[in-house]
Design a protein around this motif. Structure first.
Motif, mmCIF file in Angstrom:
data_model
loop_
_atom_site.group_PDB
_atom_site.id
_atom_site.type_symbol
_atom_site.label_atom_id
_atom_site.label_comp_id
_atom_site.label_asym_id
_atom_site.label_seq_id
_atom_site.Cartn_x
_atom_site.Cartn_y
_atom_site.Cartn_z
ATOM 1 N N GLU A 87 38.882 41.469 36.673
ATOM 2 C CA GLU A 87 37.623 42.362 36.312
ATOM 3 C C GLU A 87 38.201 43.716 35.585
ATOM 4 O O GLU A 87 39.162 44.417 36.071
ATOM 5 C CB GLU A 87 37.061 42.595 37.602
ATOM 6 N N TYR A 97 41.723 43.731 40.147
ATOM 7 C CA TYR A 97 40.843 44.752 39.523
ATOM 8 C C TYR A 97 41.419 46.123 38.863
ATOM 9 O O TYR A 97 42.226 46.611 39.010
ATOM 10 C CB TYR A 97 40.284 45.429 40.704
ATOM 11 N N LEU A 131 33.450 47.982 37.694
ATOM 12 C CA LEU A 131 32.718 47.047 38.619
ATOM 13 C C LEU A 131 31.482 47.674 39.268
ATOM 14 O O LEU A 131 30.368 46.835 39.213
ATOM 15 C CB LEU A 131 33.703 46.605 39.802
#
Length: 298
Positions: A90, A124, A94
């Motif tokens: 990601e 992330y 987010l």
């Protein structure tokens, strides 16, 4: 609202039929097949990519449909189920900014509960909105990730996750102490990056949020210094990034800088964007993009 697993199962076949795809091919001729994959690594080695979900339980602002991210992520999950990636990355933002720590933590818990069901291994990248109100340790704790920048080896490649959420004075973003146009890779991280690349002989793929290929408001302020370190290594193939919410591609110093489209932009699942990165034994790198992810070819 959270994704209903039973509804997801009942719609799976119909939604699969709606998936559209395009392909980004990056051929790295210098990547010798024998050095890319071990015999037990599948070809292609698959990775899921998403960016700029901006989930928030708040009204539409401009072209950002914050609440619709959950349905868009559900659609992406169906594609990733078919692809079965080794891990998902990601690429930042987010969540969207909130007016309190408690509210932003609620946003994070809601979207990550659904994101975490897609793949057991996730990475992330910190986006500026992720740490607008939260501190970095709060965001990272919420997603179960130890560090904001780090590297790892998998599938015959060396992967690097960068963190540009630092002000020009080196202070980390958090508690609304920054402006999004002041993004920097601080000296300590740059030194770490240089040492990490020097110790590595495998082909490298970099993941970032803020862009390393532009000098406008969406770019990392010291991106020229970062690119110099990447180029000097001689092993970096591709940098994947988000932040500007648009499809874009630049080739600088022998490195592809691929900016992926944001998931949050536009209403409805037709206005969505997500990708599968495929790393092939012969050195070819392919990104299969879906919905609004553009079709690039070399």
């Amino acid at each position: 609202m959270p994704i209903n697993p039973q509804r997801l199962d009942s719609q799976r076949l119909g939604r699969r039929a709606l998936l559209e795809n395009s392909t980004l091919l990056l051929t790295a001729a210098s990547m010798a097949p024998a050095t890319v994959f071990a015999d037990d690594v599948p070809s292609p080695f698959k990775i899921g990519l998403v960016t700029d979900l901006h989930y928030a339980d708040k009204p539409v602002a401009g072209n950002r449909y914050y609440r619709e991210t959950l349905a868009k992520l559900e659609q992406a999950a169906l594609q990733f189920e078919q692809a079965d990636p080794a891990f998902i990355v990601e690429l930042g933002d987010l969540i969207d900014a909130a007016d309190s720590v408690q509210t932003e933590q609620r946003y994070l818990k809601t979207i990550n509960r659904e994101f975490a069901t897609i793949c057991s291994e996730r990475h992330y990248v910190l986006g500026n909105h992720c740490v607008d109100t939260l501190r970095k340790e709060e965001f990272l704790g919420g997603v179960g990730q130890e560090k904001s920048y780090y590297s790892f080896n998998q599938g015959g490649f060396h992967f690097i996750v960068l963190d540009a959420c630092f002000r020009s004075d080196g202070q980390p973003y958090g508690r609304k102490n920054s402006v999004w146009t002041d993004a920097n890779i601080p000296p300590a991280e740059l030194d770490w990056l240089q040492a990490d690349l020097k110790s590595n002989q495998s082909p490298v793929i970099v993941f970032a949020h803020q862009r390393l290929d532009v000098s406008n408001s969406h770019g990392v302020k010291n991106n020229a210094d970062v690119r110099r370190v990447l180029e000097e290594s001689g092993n970096v193939r591709v940098v994947f990034q988000g932040h500007s919410h648009q499809n874009d591609l630049k080739d600088i110093g022998g490195i592809h800088y691929c900016t992926l489209v944001a998931m949050v932009e536009g209403s409805g699942t037709d206005n969505n964007g997500y990708s599968t990165l495929n790393l092939y034994r012969d050195g070819t790198i392919a990104v299969d993009g879906f919905r609004k992810q553009a079709d690039y070819r070399w």
